[in-house]
Design an enzyme around this catalytic site. Sequence first.
Site, PDB file in Angstrom:
ATOM      1  N   CYS A   1     -35.247  -4.618 -25.161  1.00 43.22           N
ATOM      2  CA  CYS A   1     -34.801  -5.861 -24.529  1.00 43.22           C
ATOM      3  C   CYS A   1     -33.501  -6.387 -25.166  1.00 43.22           C
ATOM      4  O   CYS A   1     -32.452  -5.808 -24.945  1.00 43.22           O
ATOM      5  CB  CYS A   1     -35.939  -6.882 -24.549  1.00 43.22           C
ATOM      6  SG  CYS A   1     -35.731  -8.158 -23.297  1.00 43.22           S
TER       7      CYS A   1
ATOM      8  N   ARG B   1     -35.701 -15.669 -14.449  1.00 46.78           N
ATOM      9  CA  ARG B   1     -36.166 -14.716 -15.463  1.00 46.78           C
ATOM     10  C   ARG B   1     -37.050 -13.655 -14.814  1.00 46.78           C
ATOM     11  O   ARG B   1     -37.763 -13.929 -13.850  1.00 46.78           O
ATOM     12  CB  ARG B   1     -36.955 -15.439 -16.556  1.00 46.78           C
ATOM     13  CG  ARG B   1     -36.125 -16.391 -17.376  1.00 46.78           C
ATOM     14  CD  ARG B   1     -36.858 -16.811 -18.643  1.00 46.78           C
ATOM     15  NE  ARG B   1     -36.959 -15.723 -19.603  1.00 46.78           N
ATOM     16  CZ  ARG B   1     -35.962 -15.337 -20.415  1.00 46.78           C
ATOM     17  NH1 ARG B   1     -34.808 -15.963 -20.386  1.00 46.78           N
ATOM     18  NH2 ARG B   1     -36.126 -14.333 -21.249  1.00 46.78           N
TER      19      ARG B   1
ATOM     20  N   HIS C   1     -41.443  -4.690 -23.794  1.00 48.60           N
ATOM     21  CA  HIS C   1     -42.157  -5.060 -25.028  1.00 48.60           C
ATOM     22  C   HIS C   1     -43.579  -4.532 -24.840  1.00 48.60           C
ATOM     23  O   HIS C   1     -43.790  -3.573 -24.131  1.00 48.60           O
ATOM     24  CB  HIS C   1     -42.194  -6.586 -25.182  1.00 48.60           C
ATOM     25  CG  HIS C   1     -40.865  -7.237 -25.211  1.00 48.60           C
ATOM     26  ND1 HIS C   1     -40.128  -7.362 -26.357  1.00 48.60           N
ATOM     27  CD2 HIS C   1     -40.134  -7.844 -24.230  1.00 48.60           C
ATOM     28  CE1 HIS C   1     -38.998  -8.015 -26.083  1.00 48.60           C
ATOM     29  NE2 HIS C   1     -38.972  -8.309 -24.808  1.00 48.60           N
TER      30      HIS C   1
END
Length: 200
Positions: free
Chosen positions: A81, A115, A180
């Site tokens: 990320c 997002r 993640h």
Amino acid sequence: NLYGDRGNVLCMEQRLRWRGIDVTVAGVPVGEPLRGADGDLFFIGGGQDFELEVLLEDLAGGKAAEVKAAVEDGKPFLAICGGYQMLGNFYRTWDGVQCDFIGALDLYTVGSEKRMIGNCLFTCDDLGGAGLVGFENHSGKTYLGSSVKPLGKVLSGYGNNGEDGLEGARYRNVFATYSHGPLLPKNPAFCDLLLRTALE
Ligand code: GLN
């Protein structure tokens, strides 16, 4: 340690120990030099926009050049990320801050107001198209240049930008992803691919 990224390091350590392979983990704090030649495998976890901006000065003070040289030298990297974004040329945040990054990989990232959040599933070309699972949370949309290949294709979730169906980046021995999770405990075959690359 964003979204359990440090768990990836624990996973690598444990899988090496199970096979009787010695491992030493060394952190690289802000202000301390990074020596690419000293490492066999490098990990860069995620970070929010604020932390990425904080790191700019430290990168410009020598770390960026060292990372770039290590990448060109074929050192294996796992970058997640924010760490993935940092290996690219630049990141323009959704509120207009321009972050000039390491430039080790030909890619760039532009922030969007929406997002991209959620569990994700994508294929991994290096594992014959096997599926990897994880969790993504980013505003940055990443676009790959011609010298960089994706890690795989998005099956569920957003991936690099929510537009081209690609996830992550591959260049030399760099593996970069938005996932993640932590990624490696959830995908042990991918962990072993990284360890094998480092050993070879
Ligand atoms: N700051 C980046 C973004 O929001 C990366 C976030 C992260 O590492 N999860 O796009």
